[in-house]
Design a protein around this motif. Structure first.
Motif, PDB file in Angstrom:
ATOM      1  N   GLY A  31       5.777   0.553   8.522  1.00 41.21           N
ATOM      2  CA  GLY A  31       4.315   0.532   8.565  1.00 41.21           C
ATOM      3  C   GLY A  31       3.670   0.418   7.205  1.00 41.21           C
ATOM      4  N   LEU A  32       4.087   1.243   6.264  1.00 42.48           N
ATOM      5  CA  LEU A  32       3.474   1.223   4.934  1.00 42.48           C
ATOM      6  C   LEU A  32       3.725  -0.101   4.224  1.00 42.48           C
ATOM      7  CD1 LEU A  32       3.391   4.362   5.540  1.00 42.48           C
ATOM      8  CD2 LEU A  32       3.602   4.658   3.082  1.00 42.48           C
ATOM      9  N   THR A  33       4.953  -0.626   4.351  1.00 40.97           N
ATOM     10  CA  THR A  33       5.278  -1.895   3.691  1.00 40.97           C
ATOM     11  C   THR A  33       4.512  -3.051   4.328  1.00 40.97           C
ATOM     12  OG1 THR A  33       7.479  -0.979   3.275  1.00 40.97           O
ATOM     13  CG2 THR A  33       7.192  -3.316   2.880  1.00 40.97           C
ATOM     14  N   THR A  34       4.365  -3.004   5.648  1.00 38.09           N
ATOM     15  CA  THR A  34       3.602  -4.043   6.347  1.00 38.09           C
ATOM     16  C   THR A  34       2.140  -4.032   5.904  1.00 38.09           C
ATOM     17  OG1 THR A  34       5.085  -3.947   8.262  1.00 38.09           O
ATOM     18  CG2 THR A  34       2.901  -4.876   8.647  1.00 38.09           C
ATOM     19  N   ILE A  35       1.573  -2.851   5.728  1.00 37.76           N
ATOM     20  CA  ILE A  35       0.194  -2.756   5.257  1.00 37.76           C
ATOM     21  C   ILE A  35       0.066  -3.359   3.864  1.00 37.76           C
ATOM     22  CG2 ILE A  35      -1.624  -1.152   4.508  1.00 37.76           C
ATOM     23  CD1 ILE A  35      -0.692   0.692   6.842  1.00 37.76           C
ATOM     24  N   ILE A  36       0.992  -3.011   2.974  1.00 42.57           N
ATOM     25  CA  ILE A  36       0.917  -3.515   1.591  1.00 42.57           C
ATOM     26  C   ILE A  36       0.977  -5.034   1.549  1.00 42.57           C
ATOM     27  CG2 ILE A  36       2.230  -3.658  -0.583  1.00 42.57           C
ATOM     28  CD1 ILE A  36       0.576  -1.158  -0.451  1.00 42.57           C
ATOM     29  N   LEU A  37       1.954  -5.640   2.238  1.00 43.41           N
ATOM     30  CA  LEU A  37       2.061  -7.100   2.221  1.00 43.41           C
ATOM     31  C   LEU A  37       0.819  -7.744   2.820  1.00 43.41           C
ATOM     32  CD1 LEU A  37       3.565  -9.765   1.778  1.00 43.41           C
ATOM     33  CD2 LEU A  37       4.575  -9.477   4.041  1.00 43.41           C
ATOM     34  N   ASN A  38       0.310  -7.172   3.894  1.00 44.45           N
ATOM     35  CA  ASN A  38      -0.805  -7.815   4.581  1.00 44.45           C
ATOM     36  C   ASN A  38      -2.153  -7.557   3.911  1.00 44.45           C
ATOM     37  OD1 ASN A  38       0.165  -9.407   6.994  1.00 44.45           O
ATOM     38  ND2 ASN A  38       1.398  -7.557   7.072  1.00 44.45           N
ATOM     39  N   MET A  39      -2.210  -6.572   3.024  1.00 46.90           N
ATOM     40  CA  MET A  39      -3.383  -6.470   2.153  1.00 46.90           C
ATOM     41  C   MET A  39      -3.418  -7.687   1.222  1.00 46.90           C
ATOM     42  SD  MET A  39      -3.375  -2.380   1.357  1.00 46.90           S
ATOM     43  CE  MET A  39      -4.892  -2.282   0.432  1.00 46.90           C
ATOM     44  N   HIS A  40      -2.230  -8.123   0.798  1.00 46.10           N
ATOM     45  CA  HIS A  40      -2.155  -9.369   0.013  1.00 46.10           C
ATOM     46  C   HIS A  40      -2.581 -10.556   0.880  1.00 46.10           C
ATOM     47  CE1 HIS A  40      -0.582 -12.969  -1.841  1.00 46.10           C
ATOM     48  NE2 HIS A  40       0.243 -13.118  -0.810  1.00 46.10           N
ATOM     49  N   ASN A  41      -2.029 -10.660   2.109  1.00 49.49           N
ATOM     50  CA  ASN A  41      -2.386 -11.778   2.991  1.00 49.49           C
ATOM     51  C   ASN A  41      -3.877 -11.808   3.302  1.00 49.49           C
ATOM     52  OD1 ASN A  41       0.228 -12.781   3.193  1.00 49.49           O
ATOM     53  ND2 ASN A  41       0.719 -11.571   5.006  1.00 49.49           N
ATOM     54  N   ALA A  42      -4.488 -10.629   3.370  1.00 51.10           N
ATOM     55  CA  ALA A  42      -5.928 -10.549   3.648  1.00 51.10           C
ATOM     56  C   ALA A  42      -6.771 -10.856   2.417  1.00 51.10           C
ATOM     57  CB  ALA A  42      -6.269  -9.157   4.183  1.00 51.10           C
ATOM     58  N   GLY A  43      -6.138 -11.071   1.275  1.00 53.07           N
ATOM     59  CA  GLY A  43      -6.861 -11.462   0.065  1.00 53.07           C
ATOM     60  C   GLY A  43      -7.338 -10.300  -0.791  1.00 53.07           C
ATOM     61  N   ILE A  44      -6.799  -9.098  -0.562  1.00 49.08           N
ATOM     62  CA  ILE A  44      -7.264  -7.930  -1.320  1.00 49.08           C
ATOM     63  C   ILE A  44      -6.650  -7.910  -2.717  1.00 49.08           C
ATOM     64  CG2 ILE A  44      -7.257  -5.384  -1.369  1.00 49.08           C
ATOM     65  CD1 ILE A  44      -7.354  -5.537   1.746  1.00 49.08           C
ATOM     66  N   PHE A  45      -5.401  -8.344  -2.873  1.00 47.87           N
ATOM     67  CA  PHE A  45      -4.788  -8.435  -4.202  1.00 47.87           C
ATOM     68  C   PHE A  45      -3.731  -9.532  -4.198  1.00 47.87           C
ATOM     69  CE2 PHE A  45      -2.492  -4.988  -2.006  1.00 47.87           C
ATOM     70  CZ  PHE A  45      -1.201  -5.485  -2.035  1.00 47.87           C
ATOM     71  N   ALA A  46      -3.317  -9.945  -5.387  1.00 45.61           N
ATOM     72  CA  ALA A  46      -2.343 -11.026  -5.533  1.00 45.61           C
ATOM     73  C   ALA A  46      -0.930 -10.510  -5.295  1.00 45.61           C
ATOM     74  CB  ALA A  46      -2.446 -11.637  -6.935  1.00 45.61           C
ATOM     75  N   MET A  47      -0.052 -11.420  -4.912  1.00 39.19           N
ATOM     76  CA  MET A  47       1.362 -11.083  -4.743  1.00 39.19           C
ATOM     77  C   MET A  47       1.919 -10.591  -6.066  1.00 39.19           C
ATOM     78  SD  MET A  47       4.035 -10.983  -2.783  1.00 39.19           S
ATOM     79  CE  MET A  47       3.745 -12.012  -1.348  1.00 39.19           C
ATOM     80  N   GLY A  48       2.688  -9.510  -6.025  1.00 38.50           N
ATOM     81  CA  GLY A  48       3.249  -8.982  -7.265  1.00 38.50           C
ATOM     82  C   GLY A  48       4.229  -7.860  -7.025  1.00 38.50           C
ATOM     83  N   SER A  49       4.433  -7.056  -8.071  1.00 39.48           N
ATOM     84  CA  SER A  49       5.499  -6.054  -8.066  1.00 39.48           C
ATOM     85  C   SER A  49       5.330  -4.991  -6.984  1.00 39.48           C
ATOM     86  CB  SER A  49       5.606  -5.390  -9.441  1.00 39.48           C
ATOM     87  OG  SER A  49       4.377  -4.806  -9.804  1.00 39.48           O
TER      88      SER A  49
END
Length: 198
Positions: A31-49
């Motif tokens: 759940g936590l990892t899915t939220i983090i990746l999809n915050m990127h997909n939603a445009g909240i931050f860029a892909m990174g570390s």
């Protein structure tokens, strides 16, 4: 004497498993990892570390550990789900990083669509199996199936709006997994049904 030996062999040894429920760890790692990746997909931050670290260690290794523990619990569904999605996260991170390290060509659009497609098919199968499990698990896998469908469409069409919508669905999926995992922990600690999981 023979009667005593026969009696010994007739007695059954019953082993009771008193180890904790690994499902909560697996659900929270997912759940936590899915939220983090999809915050990127939603445009909240860029892909990174932050995505890479969560994908390798929490979404990856923690889920694999939970899956191995589910095997010890004789839970085929939990074992298959957690180990599979654990390696999904590690694979996804390496698909991004390997070309940067010179270990292969960057993944093409078609390659990414095929990667997401086969995982979407696997997820659909797992979703159908959840109809014999709790409603909470049905919600998690139903949203995950929808997430993969949107990611497949967004990547195939090159449509950033669809990928952003997928990100929002992914955040909801991650929150549903967190709810289910934390609910399992709360119900166990409180020794009553505090969180309804259906």
């Amino acid at each position: 004497m023979e009667a005593q030996i026969d009696q010994v062999f007739k007695n059954e040894i019953k082993i009771t498993d008193t180890t904790g429920n690994p499902g909560a760890l697996g659900l929270l790692a997912f759940g936590l990892t899915t939220i983090i990746l999809n915050m990127h997909n939603a445009g909240i931050f860029a892909m990174g570390s932050v995505v890479f670290a969560m994908g390798i260690f929490y979404g990856g290794l923690a889920q694999i550990i939970a899956g191995i523990m589910e095997w010890k619990k004789n839970n085929t569904f939990g074992m298959t789900a957690f180990i599979s999605y654990g390696f999904f996260w590690i694979s996804l991170v390496f698909l991004i990083l390997m070309p940067l390290w010179g270990w292969g060509a960057p993944l093409s659009k078609e390659g990414m669509v095929c990667f997401l497609g086969i995982w979407g098919l696997f997820t659909l199968g797992m979703f159908l199996i959840t109809f014999r499990l709790s409603k909470a698990m049905q919600v998690v896998f139903g949203l995950l199936t929808l997430l993969f469908l949107l990611l497949i469409a967004g990547n195939a069409l090159g449509n950033s709006t669809v990928i952003m919508i997928a990100g929002l669905v992914g955040i909801l999926c991650g929150l549903a997994a967190m709810y289910t995992g934390l609910g399992q922990i709360m119900n166990e600690v409180w020794k009553e049904t505090v969180v309804r999981l259906g």
